[in-house]
Design an enzyme around this catalytic site. Structure first.
Site, PDB file in Angstrom:
ATOM      1  N   HIS A 117       0.849  -1.196   0.000  1.00  0.00           N
ATOM      2  CA  HIS A 117       0.000   0.000   0.000  1.00  0.00           C
ATOM      3  C   HIS A 117       0.880   1.239   0.000  1.00  0.00           C
ATOM      4  CE1 HIS A 117      -3.235   2.732   1.163  1.00  0.00           C
ATOM      5  NE2 HIS A 117      -4.050   1.774   0.773  1.00  0.00           N
TER       6      HIS A 117
ATOM      7  N   ASP B 258      -7.779  -5.272   0.182  1.00  0.00           N
ATOM      8  CA  ASP B 258      -8.238  -6.102  -0.931  1.00  0.00           C
ATOM      9  C   ASP B 258      -7.889  -7.572  -0.785  1.00  0.00           C
ATOM     10  OD1 ASP B 258      -9.475  -4.083  -2.364  1.00  0.00           O
ATOM     11  OD2 ASP B 258      -7.560  -3.360  -3.113  1.00  0.00           O
TER      12      ASP B 258
HETATM   13  C1  COA Z   1      -0.552  -0.841  -3.942  1.00  0.00           C
HETATM   14  C2  COA Z   1       0.799  -0.640  -4.583  1.00  0.00           C
HETATM   15  C3  COA Z   1       0.597  -0.081  -5.998  1.00  0.00           C
HETATM   16  C4  COA Z   1       1.568   0.358  -3.711  1.00  0.00           C
HETATM   17  O1  COA Z   1       2.800   0.467  -4.221  1.00  0.00           O
HETATM   18  P1  COA Z   1       3.897   1.575  -3.842  1.00  0.00           P
HETATM   19  O2  COA Z   1       3.787   2.017  -2.451  1.00  0.00           O
HETATM   20  O3  COA Z   1       3.850   2.601  -4.884  1.00  0.00           O
HETATM   21  O4  COA Z   1       5.161   0.707  -3.882  1.00  0.00           O
HETATM   22  P2  COA Z   1       5.956   0.325  -5.173  1.00  0.00           P
HETATM   23  O5  COA Z   1       5.010  -0.061  -6.272  1.00  0.00           O
HETATM   24  O6  COA Z   1       6.902   1.437  -5.444  1.00  0.00           O
HETATM   25  O7  COA Z   1       6.752  -0.952  -4.648  1.00  0.00           O
HETATM   26  C5  COA Z   1       7.828  -0.883  -3.756  1.00  0.00           C
HETATM   27  C6  COA Z   1       8.517  -2.224  -3.753  1.00  0.00           C
HETATM   28  O8  COA Z   1       7.661  -3.188  -3.133  1.00  0.00           O
HETATM   29  C7  COA Z   1       7.380  -4.252  -4.029  1.00  0.00           C
HETATM   30  N1  COA Z   1       5.976  -4.581  -3.895  1.00  0.00           N
HETATM   31  C8  COA Z   1       4.956  -3.719  -3.695  1.00  0.00           C
HETATM   32  N2  COA Z   1       3.801  -4.384  -3.627  1.00  0.00           N
HETATM   33  C9  COA Z   1       4.106  -5.692  -3.787  1.00  0.00           C
HETATM   34  C10 COA Z   1       3.317  -6.860  -3.814  1.00  0.00           C
HETATM   35  N3  COA Z   1       1.993  -6.802  -3.682  1.00  0.00           N
HETATM   36  N4  COA Z   1       3.920  -8.039  -3.993  1.00  0.00           N
HETATM   37  C11 COA Z   1       5.250  -8.108  -4.138  1.00  0.00           C
HETATM   38  N5  COA Z   1       6.048  -7.021  -4.110  1.00  0.00           N
HETATM   39  C12 COA Z   1       5.482  -5.836  -3.940  1.00  0.00           C
HETATM   40  C13 COA Z   1       7.636  -3.669  -5.420  1.00  0.00           C
HETATM   41  O9  COA Z   1       7.925  -4.693  -6.350  1.00  0.00           O
HETATM   42  C14 COA Z   1       8.791  -2.763  -5.152  1.00  0.00           C
HETATM   43  O10 COA Z   1       9.956  -3.549  -5.077  1.00  0.00           O
HETATM   44  P3  COA Z   1      11.331  -3.009  -5.731  1.00  0.00           P
HETATM   45  O11 COA Z   1      11.651  -1.761  -4.950  1.00  0.00           O
HETATM   46  O12 COA Z   1      12.263  -4.140  -5.506  1.00  0.00           O
HETATM   47  O13 COA Z   1      11.019  -2.727  -7.172  1.00  0.00           O
HETATM   48  C15 COA Z   1       1.576  -1.981  -4.664  1.00  0.00           C
HETATM   49  O14 COA Z   1       1.850  -2.436  -3.370  1.00  0.00           O
HETATM   50  C16 COA Z   1       0.838  -3.056  -5.464  1.00  0.00           C
HETATM   51  O15 COA Z   1       0.900  -3.073  -6.677  1.00  0.00           O
HETATM   52  N6  COA Z   1       0.118  -3.990  -4.734  1.00  0.00           N
HETATM   53  C17 COA Z   1      -0.616  -5.030  -5.406  1.00  0.00           C
HETATM   54  C18 COA Z   1      -1.977  -4.506  -5.836  1.00  0.00           C
HETATM   55  C19 COA Z   1      -2.882  -4.202  -4.672  1.00  0.00           C
HETATM   56  O16 COA Z   1      -3.096  -5.019  -3.794  1.00  0.00           O
HETATM   57  N7  COA Z   1      -3.471  -2.986  -4.696  1.00  0.00           N
HETATM   58  C20 COA Z   1      -4.440  -2.564  -3.719  1.00  0.00           C
HETATM   59  C21 COA Z   1      -3.992  -1.407  -2.927  1.00  0.00           C
HETATM   60  S1  COA Z   1      -5.187  -1.017  -1.684  1.00  0.00           S
END
Ligand code: COA
Length: 391
Positions: free
Chosen positions: A268, A322
């Site tokens: 998140h 979620d």
């Molecule tokens: C929600 C989300 C977009 C938030 O992301 P964010 O804070 O912007 O973090 P980032 O996308 O920059 O990810 C940071 C790191 O964590 C990892 N990461 C984040 N979510 C992950 C997940 N669900 N599974 C595995 N790795 C994950 C990324 O690969 C990244 O790793 P890296 O630095 O080695 O590339 C992301 O966690 C995600 O895509 N989750 C899955 C979808 C989901 O459940 N969304 C609902 C949100 S309420």
């Protein structure tokens, strides 16, 4: 001739608007380090245990927990507006049955303005009333479309049921089990508000132009449509169904992480620990699984979670709302592509609260973009153009 350097000014670009504050707010507070979420000062745990969606909507929009008569008033207002006019139902009948329900919802909420003799109003009370009338109709629209696409006639609201129970009733034509209605009600409370997320910001931008509430809420639905916002609940459920049983969870997680695939329902932008909504939904999902003989589904989700946490230990990637919401909706017998429309159905409360709060001290939202292109290019006749961007 203008030179780019002449108009350059020292700027900081906030891509994604991370950490940019657009207003002061009294609606929602999230402490992503401490696993805390408050609506108008009340913790999400308190609201999930004691409140209802109608009461929470009142709280979010007006700012205080309603008295008996205030709660009666909003409940009556929702009841009054829940029914769709026959003319409007005819419009929904014309939508292709294969349409995505989010496209239907976005189009339908926009189209509601066509049936309002005066959609534009500057008065905040009128704007709030119009938003509540839209909120009342959204479950009816979702249920009507779902019934039509499955070859059934839409069912009008029954009356004297809660917002959550009416939705389940209009989907099936049967009085919902009281526990199912309670679970749906809690799910609506949990999704009703979450500070300045992308769709709430979209609604705020539209509201700041003094547009009507149909445009404001249509902006929110359009923004929620994207897979980076709404939609992760569907993906999380699909993962659990694909994994199939708890014994497959470990190999699924190891393979996903080795191939840099994300575990849906994890991570998140704001929560760097447990999402407090996840904890509430997981408990409800466990109870529902027992009631509905769906232990394998629930146990598979728990096994994926356990394995993912083991492999992600030391990171700030925790389960989010979620990870269990899709499973809960699935166990309530709801089609997967209705999950994001249900999210919208609930979030209209938060969208409205923020739009109204912003309008109380409105300033048109108009950020800037730093121009880095060329200037002063000579206009070339069509015969001599290269067909690509100038070097
Ligand atoms: C929600 C989300 C977009 C938030 O992301 P964010 O804070 O912007 O973090 P980032 O996308 O920059 O990810 C940071 C790191 O964590 C990892 N990461 C984040 N979510 C992950 C997940 N669900 N599974 C595995 N790795 C994950 C990324 O690969 C990244 O790793 P890296 O630095 O080695 O590339 C992301 O966690 C995600 O895509 N989750 C899955 C979808 C989901 O459940 N969304 C609902 C949100 S309420």
């Amino acid at each position: 001739m203008y030179k780019l350097s002449a108009i350059r000014e020292p700027v900081v670009i906030h891509k994604g608007l991370d950490n940019v504050y657009v207003k002061e707010s009294r609606i929602c507070y999230i402490d992503g380090e401490a696993s805390k979420l408050f609506y108008r000062g009340y913790s999400i745990e308190e609201l999930a245990s004691h409140s209802t969606f109608e009461e929470t909507t009142y709280l979010l929009i007006y700012g205080w927990l309603p008295t008996h008569s205030q709660l009666d008033q909003i409940t009556r207002q929702l009841e009054l507006h829940r029914t769709l006019e026959p003319q409007f139902l005819d419009l929904i009948r014309k939508f292709p049955a294969k349409s995505d329900p989010m496209d239907v919802l976005r189009t339908a909420v926009s189209a509601l303005a066509l049936y309002d003799p005066q959609p534009m109003t500057d008065d905040i009370t009128d704007k709030t009333d119009k938003a509540l009338a839209i909120l009342a109709k959204v479950p009816t629209i979702i249920a009507a479309f779902h019934r039509l696409r499955t070859g059934n006639n839409p069912i009008p609201p029954k009356g004297n049921l809660s917002h959550a129970a009416e939705f389940l009733y209009m989907l099936t034509g049967r009085d919902p089990d009281p526990y199912d209605a309670h679970v749906m009600d809690v799910a609506l409370i949990l999704h009703a508000e979450h500070e300045m997320n992308a769709s709430t910001f979209a609604c705020t931008v539209t509201a700041s132009t003094l547009a009507d509430m149909y445009s404001v809420l249509t902006s929110g639905i359009g923004t929620l449509r994207g897979p980076l916002h709404g939609g992760a609940n569907e993906a999380a459920l699909k993962t659990v169904l694909e994994v199939g049983n708890p014994g497959n969870a470990e190999s699924y997680v190891v393979d996903a992480l080795a191939h840099k695939r994300r575990i849906m329902g994890f991570g998140h932008r704001v929560y760097k620990t447990w999402d407090p909504r996840y904890l509430i939904l997981k408990k409800l999902a466990g109870e529902l699984a027992q009631k509905k003989n769906q232990a394998k589904l629930f146990d598979t989700a728990v096994a994926i979670e356990t394995s993912a946490r083991k492999h992600l230990e030391g990171t700030t990637i925790f389960p989010n709302v979620d990870s269990y919401s899709g499973i809960v909706f699935h166990m309530l017998g709801i089609e997967t592509d209705l999950f994001t429309p249900i999210f919208a159905m609930s979030r209209i409360s938060g969208w409205t609260a923020h739009a109204i709060e912003y309008l109380e001290a409105n300033r048109l939202i108009r950020p800037k973009a730093l121009y880095v292109g060329k200037l002063g290019l000579p206009y070339t006749p069509i015969e001599t153009r290269s067909g690509k961007a100038p070097e």
